[in-house]
Scaffold this active site. Sequence first.
Site, PDB file in Angstrom:
ATOM      1  N   GLN A  11       2.269   2.560 -11.886  1.00  0.00           N
ATOM      2  CA  GLN A  11       2.980   1.968 -13.012  1.00  0.00           C
ATOM      3  C   GLN A  11       2.425   0.595 -13.363  1.00  0.00           C
ATOM      4  O   GLN A  11       2.063  -0.182 -12.491  1.00  0.00           O
ATOM      5  CB  GLN A  11       4.478   1.860 -12.697  1.00  0.00           C
ATOM      6  CG  GLN A  11       5.213   3.098 -13.185  1.00  0.00           C
ATOM      7  CD  GLN A  11       6.705   3.059 -12.905  1.00  0.00           C
ATOM      8  OE1 GLN A  11       7.147   3.481 -11.863  1.00  0.00           O
ATOM      9  NE2 GLN A  11       7.480   2.591 -13.860  1.00  0.00           N
ATOM     10  N   SER A  90       0.992   3.361  -5.173  1.00  0.00           N
ATOM     11  CA  SER A  90       2.388   3.744  -5.395  1.00  0.00           C
ATOM     12  C   SER A  90       2.469   5.113  -6.066  1.00  0.00           C
ATOM     13  O   SER A  90       2.117   6.123  -5.475  1.00  0.00           O
ATOM     14  CB  SER A  90       3.109   2.659  -6.200  1.00  0.00           C
ATOM     15  OG  SER A  90       4.481   2.942  -6.341  1.00  0.00           O
ATOM     16  N   LEU A  91       2.886   5.156  -7.334  1.00  0.00           N
ATOM     17  CA  LEU A  91       2.952   6.421  -8.074  1.00  0.00           C
ATOM     18  C   LEU A  91       1.615   7.171  -8.037  1.00  0.00           C
ATOM     19  O   LEU A  91       1.568   8.402  -7.992  1.00  0.00           O
ATOM     20  CB  LEU A  91       3.337   6.122  -9.526  1.00  0.00           C
ATOM     21  CG  LEU A  91       3.233   7.300 -10.497  1.00  0.00           C
ATOM     22  CD1 LEU A  91       4.320   8.317 -10.230  1.00  0.00           C
ATOM     23  CD2 LEU A  91       3.288   6.814 -11.934  1.00  0.00           C
ATOM     24  N   ARG A 115      11.811  11.255  -9.027  1.00  0.00           N
ATOM     25  CA  ARG A 115      11.598   9.974  -8.344  1.00  0.00           C
ATOM     26  C   ARG A 115      12.012   8.815  -9.256  1.00  0.00           C
ATOM     27  O   ARG A 115      12.707   7.885  -8.838  1.00  0.00           O
ATOM     28  CB  ARG A 115      10.118   9.858  -7.965  1.00  0.00           C
ATOM     29  CG  ARG A 115       9.694   8.567  -7.273  1.00  0.00           C
ATOM     30  CD  ARG A 115       8.186   8.655  -7.002  1.00  0.00           C
ATOM     31  NE  ARG A 115       7.654   7.522  -6.232  1.00  0.00           N
ATOM     32  CZ  ARG A 115       7.067   6.472  -6.771  1.00  0.00           C
ATOM     33  NH1 ARG A 115       6.964   6.365  -8.085  1.00  0.00           N
ATOM     34  NH2 ARG A 115       6.574   5.509  -6.004  1.00  0.00           N
ATOM     35  N   HIS A 199       9.919  -0.404  -3.948  1.00  0.00           N
ATOM     36  CA  HIS A 199       9.357  -0.622  -2.610  1.00  0.00           C
ATOM     37  C   HIS A 199      10.117  -1.623  -1.740  1.00  0.00           C
ATOM     38  O   HIS A 199       9.616  -2.028  -0.700  1.00  0.00           O
ATOM     39  CB  HIS A 199       7.872  -1.011  -2.688  1.00  0.00           C
ATOM     40  CG  HIS A 199       7.061  -0.005  -3.448  1.00  0.00           C
ATOM     41  ND1 HIS A 199       6.859   1.282  -2.983  1.00  0.00           N
ATOM     42  CD2 HIS A 199       6.444  -0.075  -4.660  1.00  0.00           C
ATOM     43  CE1 HIS A 199       6.140   1.947  -3.878  1.00  0.00           C
ATOM     44  NE2 HIS A 199       5.886   1.150  -4.898  1.00  0.00           N
ATOM     45  N   GLN A 248       7.650   5.553   1.278  1.00  0.00           N
ATOM     46  CA  GLN A 248       6.904   4.690   0.341  1.00  0.00           C
ATOM     47  C   GLN A 248       7.831   3.990  -0.649  1.00  0.00           C
ATOM     48  O   GLN A 248       7.586   2.853  -1.043  1.00  0.00           O
ATOM     49  CB  GLN A 248       5.867   5.550  -0.401  1.00  0.00           C
ATOM     50  CG  GLN A 248       4.915   4.782  -1.290  1.00  0.00           C
ATOM     51  CD  GLN A 248       4.672   5.481  -2.615  1.00  0.00           C
ATOM     52  OE1 GLN A 248       5.585   5.664  -3.414  1.00  0.00           O
ATOM     53  NE2 GLN A 248       3.434   5.865  -2.853  1.00  0.00           N
TER      54      GLN A 248
END
Length: 309
Positions: A11, A90-91, A115, A199, A248
């Site tokens: 993102q 991340s993503l 998510r 996170h 995560q």
Amino acid sequence: MNHFSFIFPGQGSQSIGMMSDFNGHPLIQSTFNEASEVLNVDFWKMATEPNEDINQTIHTQPILLTAGIATWRLWQSKSDKLPTYLAGHSLGEYSALVASNAIEFKDALKLVKYRAEVMQKAVPEGVGAMAAILGMTDQEVVDACKEAQENEVVEAVNFNSPGQVVIAGNVLAVERAIDIAKSKGAKRAILLPVSVPSHCSLMQKASEELRAYLDTISIHKPSINVIHNVDVMVHDEAKSIKDALSKQLCHPVRWVETIEKIASHHISDIAECGPGKILTGLTKRISSELKVAALVSENAIDEFEIHIK
């Protein structure tokens, strides 16, 4: 032949027109069409025409997954060479798992939409914040967060590059941490335009909900090693991949260590597979030895293919 790795952005890499340099390539178009059919949203229109929706996390996550996989498919159509390692910020880790054949694209689309939904639900809009702290060591940022907590949450959550750490938590705690960081010599400390404090421990409930949803998804042994954000490890069993993906959400992204791990395996080149050049910039700051390319057009893909021969 050079050993190389692919990394997938997360993102923040989305923008209107982000796929325009591919000039409507049929493979790019068909991947977007596939995603639109699975989630019943016109993602191509969202990626190409002015709108606010692209920055809503429930759209941002699927659209970035789609952009990463569209670019990956175009690479595969032009080259039979496979990366030694995959990773995603991340993503982006979901794009890496699709590219490694661990998760089917259609399952991953539903997964990242879910998510996004649980992340947004876990912390109502206006309650959480994220900020980038520039020009301090990792430990200095961690210490500033501890000092700023005062019974609220603020934590270092993205170790992006030396001197760039992102923090997340409750709005007021994040603002206190910004003030403390500035008073202790941070070059810059800026609030990020996001609605979800990713996170950090405020995502614990979202992490648990995601873990339950992951049990409905079929995950296979990856055909290419994927380095996970949460522990900088490669996993090849479904359970450990599902655990890593759920953890995560409420643990830091250890990006510096991820790139260092790739570099330590005699990898000479890294390509950012997806829109933008954010990870390219971070990687150059982490390792001076790695050559980095951003696959933001068909030309860029062709050039990288020639380069690694």
